[in-house]
Design a protein around this motif. Sequence first.
Motif, PDB file in Angstrom:
ATOM      1  N   GLU A  85       0.827  -1.438   0.108  1.00 40.71           N
ATOM      2  CA  GLU A  85      -0.063  -0.475  -0.198  1.00 40.71           C
ATOM      3  C   GLU A  85       1.271   1.557   0.003  1.00 40.71           C
ATOM      4  N   LEU A  86       1.568   1.487   1.120  1.00 36.27           N
ATOM      5  CA  LEU A  86       3.009   2.548   1.128  1.00 36.27           C
ATOM      6  C   LEU A  86       3.546   2.527  -0.413  1.00 36.27           C
ATOM      7  N   TYR A  87       4.229   1.644  -0.511  1.00 38.90           N
ATOM      8  CA  TYR A  87       4.844   1.451  -2.075  1.00 38.90           C
ATOM      9  C   TYR A  87       3.877   1.995  -2.906  1.00 38.90           C
ATOM     10  N   GLN A  88       2.480   1.926  -3.711  1.00 40.92           N
ATOM     11  CA  GLN A  88       1.567   2.587  -4.409  1.00 40.92           C
ATOM     12  C   GLN A  88       1.735   3.649  -4.183  1.00 40.92           C
ATOM     13  N   LYS A  89       1.193   4.117  -2.865  1.00 41.71           N
ATOM     14  CA  LYS A  89       1.137   5.836  -2.749  1.00 41.71           C
ATOM     15  C   LYS A  89       2.072   6.298  -2.848  1.00 41.71           C
ATOM     16  N   VAL A  90       3.324   6.229  -2.550  1.00 34.45           N
ATOM     17  CA  VAL A  90       4.547   6.881  -3.001  1.00 34.45           C
ATOM     18  C   VAL A  90       4.571   6.504  -4.220  1.00 34.45           C
ATOM     19  N   THR A  91       4.682   6.039  -5.139  1.00 40.27           N
ATOM     20  CA  THR A  91       4.462   5.436  -6.820  1.00 40.27           C
ATOM     21  C   THR A  91       3.651   6.372  -7.381  1.00 40.27           C
ATOM     22  N   GLU A  92       2.385   6.544  -6.818  1.00 41.95           N
ATOM     23  CA  GLU A  92       1.492   7.241  -7.100  1.00 41.95           C
ATOM     24  C   GLU A  92       1.374   8.993  -7.045  1.00 41.95           C
ATOM     25  N   ARG A  93       2.121   8.828  -6.266  1.00 43.06           N
ATOM     26  CA  ARG A  93       2.070  10.777  -5.980  1.00 43.06           C
ATOM     27  C   ARG A  93       3.499  10.643  -6.839  1.00 43.06           C
ATOM     28  N   GLY A  94       4.129   9.942  -7.179  1.00 49.15           N
ATOM     29  CA  GLY A  94       5.249  10.810  -8.693  1.00 49.15           C
ATOM     30  C   GLY A  94       6.646  10.726  -7.885  1.00 49.15           C
ATOM     31  N   TYR A  95       6.659   9.893  -7.539  1.00 48.80           N
ATOM     32  CA  TYR A  95       8.257   9.345  -6.783  1.00 48.80           C
ATOM     33  C   TYR A  95       8.568   8.192  -7.367  1.00 48.80           C
ATOM     34  N   THR A  96       9.901   7.717  -7.554  1.00 54.25           N
ATOM     35  CA  THR A  96      10.594   6.704  -8.366  1.00 54.25           C
ATOM     36  C   THR A  96      10.339   5.715  -7.220  1.00 54.25           C
ATOM     37  N   GLY A  97       9.547   4.491  -7.854  1.00 56.96           N
ATOM     38  CA  GLY A  97       9.774   2.955  -7.550  1.00 56.96           C
ATOM     39  C   GLY A  97      11.147   2.321  -7.432  1.00 56.96           C
ATOM     40  N   HIS A  98      11.978   2.278  -7.046  1.00 57.33           N
ATOM     41  CA  HIS A  98      13.380   1.756  -6.954  1.00 57.33           C
ATOM     42  C   HIS A  98      13.120   0.070  -7.568  1.00 57.33           C
ATOM     43  N   ARG A  99      12.574  -0.689  -6.508  1.00 60.89           N
ATOM     44  CA  ARG A  99      11.945  -2.319  -6.531  1.00 60.89           C
ATOM     45  C   ARG A  99      11.032  -2.586  -5.961  1.00 60.89           C
ATOM     46  N   GLU A 100      10.057  -3.136  -6.902  1.00 64.45           N
ATOM     47  CA  GLU A 100       8.207  -3.130  -6.260  1.00 64.45           C
ATOM     48  C   GLU A 100       8.478  -4.122  -5.179  1.00 64.45           C
ATOM     49  N   PRO A 101       7.368  -4.156  -4.213  1.00 68.35           N
ATOM     50  CA  PRO A 101       7.418  -4.901  -3.073  1.00 68.35           C
ATOM     51  C   PRO A 101       8.016  -7.029  -3.310  1.00 68.35           C
ATOM     52  N   TRP A 102       7.817  -7.622  -2.971  1.00 67.33           N
ATOM     53  CA  TRP A 102       8.690  -8.472  -2.886  1.00 67.33           C
ATOM     54  C   TRP A 102       8.504  -9.302  -2.354  1.00 67.33           C
ATOM     55  N   ASP A 103       8.828 -10.560  -1.782  1.00 66.80           N
ATOM     56  CA  ASP A 103       9.193 -11.730  -0.641  1.00 66.80           C
ATOM     57  C   ASP A 103       9.852 -11.401  -0.487  1.00 66.80           C
ATOM     58  N   ALA A 104      11.134 -11.442   0.678  1.00 65.62           N
ATOM     59  CA  ALA A 104      12.491 -11.536   0.506  1.00 65.62           C
ATOM     60  C   ALA A 104      12.733 -13.000   0.874  1.00 65.62           C
ATOM     61  N   PHE A 105      13.793 -13.668   0.752  1.00 63.32           N
ATOM     62  CA  PHE A 105      14.052 -14.597   0.760  1.00 63.32           C
ATOM     63  C   PHE A 105      14.585 -14.701   2.941  1.00 63.32           C
ATOM     64  N   TRP A 106      14.347 -14.073   3.305  1.00 57.56           N
ATOM     65  CA  TRP A 106      14.908 -13.674   4.866  1.00 57.56           C
ATOM     66  C   TRP A 106      13.721 -13.910   5.814  1.00 57.56           C
ATOM     67  N   GLY A 107      12.230 -13.533   5.030  1.00 59.54           N
ATOM     68  CA  GLY A 107      10.444 -13.564   5.249  1.00 59.54           C
ATOM     69  C   GLY A 107      10.356 -12.298   5.350  1.00 59.54           C
ATOM     70  N   GLN A 108      10.903 -11.446   5.177  1.00 54.97           N
ATOM     71  CA  GLN A 108      10.417 -10.537   5.285  1.00 54.97           C
ATOM     72  C   GLN A 108       9.569  -9.562   3.758  1.00 54.97           C
ATOM     73  N   ARG A 109       8.244  -8.630   3.744  1.00 54.67           N
ATOM     74  CA  ARG A 109       7.814  -8.565   2.714  1.00 54.67           C
ATOM     75  C   ARG A 109       8.892  -6.679   2.062  1.00 54.67           C
ATOM     76  N   TYR A 110       9.412  -6.689   1.210  1.00 57.40           N
ATOM     77  CA  TYR A 110      10.324  -5.480   0.757  1.00 57.40           C
ATOM     78  C   TYR A 110       9.528  -4.865   0.105  1.00 57.40           C
ATOM     79  N   ALA A 111      10.229  -3.897  -0.376  1.00 57.83           N
ATOM     80  CA  ALA A 111       9.842  -2.603  -1.880  1.00 57.83           C
ATOM     81  C   ALA A 111      10.690  -1.643  -1.009  1.00 57.83           C
ATOM     82  N   ILE A 112      11.354  -1.234  -2.751  1.00 61.56           N
ATOM     83  CA  ILE A 112      12.309   0.051  -1.801  1.00 61.56           C
ATOM     84  C   ILE A 112      12.074   1.081  -3.158  1.00 61.56           C
ATOM     85  N   VAL A 113      11.558   2.621  -2.976  1.00 61.50           N
ATOM     86  CA  VAL A 113      11.513   3.444  -3.053  1.00 61.50           C
ATOM     87  C   VAL A 113      12.581   4.899  -3.183  1.00 61.50           C
TER      88      VAL A 113
END
Length: 125
Positions: A85-113
Amino acid sequence: MSIRLDMVGIVVKDMKRALDFYRLLGLDIPAEADNEKHVEVAQSGFRLAFDVQETIIDVYGGWEEPVGHRIELAFLCERREEVDELYQKVTERGYTGHREPWDAFWGQRYAIVQDPDGNLISLFA
Protein backbone atom coordinates in the motif's frame (compact mmCIF):
# COMPACT_ATOMS: atom_id res chain seq x y z
CA MET A 1 32.80 6.69 27.57
CA SER A 2 29.19 6.27 26.47
CA ILE A 3 28.14 6.75 22.86
CA ARG A 4 24.86 6.19 21.07
CA LEU A 5 23.34 6.96 17.70
CA ASP A 6 21.37 10.18 18.11
CA MET A 7 20.77 11.61 14.65
CA VAL A 8 20.81 10.66 10.98
CA GLY A 9 21.12 13.58 8.57
CA ILE A 10 19.84 13.79 5.02
CA VAL A 11 21.06 16.45 2.58
CA VAL A 12 18.24 17.74 0.38
CA LYS A 13 17.97 19.98 -2.66
CA ASP A 14 14.36 21.04 -2.04
CA MET A 15 13.22 20.98 1.59
CA LYS A 16 9.47 20.97 0.89
CA ARG A 17 9.67 18.17 -1.65
CA ALA A 18 11.84 16.08 0.67
CA LEU A 19 9.58 16.65 3.67
CA ASP A 20 6.47 15.86 1.65
CA PHE A 21 8.03 12.49 0.75
CA TYR A 22 8.86 11.64 4.36
CA ARG A 23 5.39 12.74 5.46
CA LEU A 24 4.03 10.07 3.10
CA LEU A 25 6.07 7.55 5.08
CA GLY A 26 4.31 8.68 8.25
CA LEU A 27 6.69 11.20 9.78
CA ASP A 28 4.91 14.00 11.62
CA ILE A 29 6.56 17.11 10.19
CA PRO A 30 4.83 20.48 10.57
CA ALA A 31 4.07 22.42 7.37
CA GLU A 32 6.00 25.46 8.61
CA ALA A 33 9.21 23.39 8.34
CA ASP A 34 8.96 23.47 4.53
CA ASN A 35 10.87 26.75 4.28
CA GLU A 36 13.57 25.99 6.84
CA LYS A 37 17.22 25.26 6.03
CA HIS A 38 17.52 22.68 8.85
CA VAL A 39 14.73 20.46 10.18
CA GLU A 40 14.86 17.78 12.88
CA VAL A 41 12.19 15.17 13.58
CA ALA A 42 12.18 12.88 16.63
CA GLN A 43 11.76 9.30 15.44
CA SER A 44 11.86 6.20 17.66
CA GLY A 45 14.54 7.41 20.04
CA PHE A 46 16.73 9.33 17.61
CA ARG A 47 16.46 12.34 15.34
CA LEU A 48 16.15 12.42 11.59
CA ALA A 49 17.53 15.71 10.29
CA PHE A 50 17.19 17.39 6.92
CA ASP A 51 19.59 20.08 5.67
CA VAL A 52 19.51 21.97 2.39
CA GLN A 53 22.73 21.76 0.40
CA GLU A 54 23.60 25.39 1.14
CA THR A 55 23.67 24.62 4.88
CA ILE A 56 25.93 21.63 4.31
CA ILE A 57 28.33 23.75 2.25
CA ASP A 58 28.65 26.06 5.28
CA VAL A 59 29.09 23.14 7.70
CA TYR A 60 31.48 20.98 5.65
CA GLY A 61 33.20 23.73 3.69
CA GLY A 62 31.94 22.31 0.39
CA TRP A 63 29.64 19.78 -1.18
CA GLU A 64 30.09 17.14 -3.85
CA GLU A 65 27.04 15.38 -5.22
CA PRO A 66 27.33 11.77 -4.01
CA VAL A 67 27.40 8.83 -6.37
CA GLY A 68 26.01 5.43 -5.43
CA HIS A 69 24.16 4.37 -2.32
CA ARG A 70 26.16 4.15 0.87
CA ILE A 71 23.50 3.93 3.55
CA GLU A 72 20.00 2.52 3.85
CA LEU A 73 17.05 4.00 5.67
CA ALA A 74 14.49 1.27 6.29
CA PHE A 75 10.94 1.94 7.47
CA LEU A 76 9.12 -0.84 9.32
CA CYS A 77 5.46 -1.33 8.43
CA GLU A 78 3.18 -3.14 10.87
CA ARG A 79 1.64 -5.46 8.26
CA ARG A 80 2.93 -7.03 5.07
CA GLU A 81 0.04 -5.45 3.13
CA GLU A 82 1.17 -2.00 4.26
CA VAL A 83 4.40 -2.41 2.28
CA ASP A 84 2.41 -2.80 -0.94
CA GLU A 85 0.00 0.00 0.00
CA LEU A 86 2.76 2.44 0.91
CA TYR A 87 4.79 1.60 -2.21
CA GLN A 88 1.72 2.28 -4.36
CA LYS A 89 0.92 5.52 -2.50
CA VAL A 90 4.49 6.81 -2.90
CA THR A 91 4.75 5.96 -6.60
CA GLU A 92 1.27 7.31 -7.39
CA ARG A 93 2.42 10.65 -5.96
CA GLY A 94 5.17 10.78 -8.56
CA TYR A 95 8.12 9.48 -6.56
CA THR A 96 10.33 6.80 -8.09
CA GLY A 97 9.89 3.16 -7.23
CA HIS A 98 13.25 1.40 -7.26
CA ARG A 99 12.01 -2.14 -6.66
CA GLU A 100 8.39 -3.25 -6.42
CA PRO A 101 7.26 -5.20 -3.35
CA TRP A 102 8.49 -8.79 -3.12
CA ASP A 103 8.84 -11.54 -0.55
CA ALA A 104 12.49 -11.56 0.46
CA PHE A 105 14.28 -14.85 1.16
CA TRP A 106 14.82 -13.77 4.80
CA GLY A 107 11.04 -13.73 5.33
CA GLN A 108 10.16 -10.06 5.08
CA ARG A 109 7.86 -8.32 2.62
CA TYR A 110 10.14 -5.70 1.07
CA ALA A 111 10.07 -2.78 -1.38
CA ILE A 112 12.42 0.06 -2.24
CA VAL A 113 11.58 3.61 -3.28
CA GLN A 114 13.70 6.68 -3.97
CA ASP A 115 13.34 9.91 -2.07
CA PRO A 116 13.48 13.15 -4.13
CA ASP A 117 17.27 13.28 -3.74
CA GLY A 118 17.83 9.74 -5.04
CA ASN A 119 18.37 8.01 -1.68
CA LEU A 120 17.07 4.45 -1.63
CA ILE A 121 14.46 3.99 1.08
CA SER A 122 13.43 0.48 2.10
CA LEU A 123 9.93 -0.40 3.23
CA PHE A 124 9.50 -3.73 5.00
CA ALA A 125 7.32 -5.85 7.27
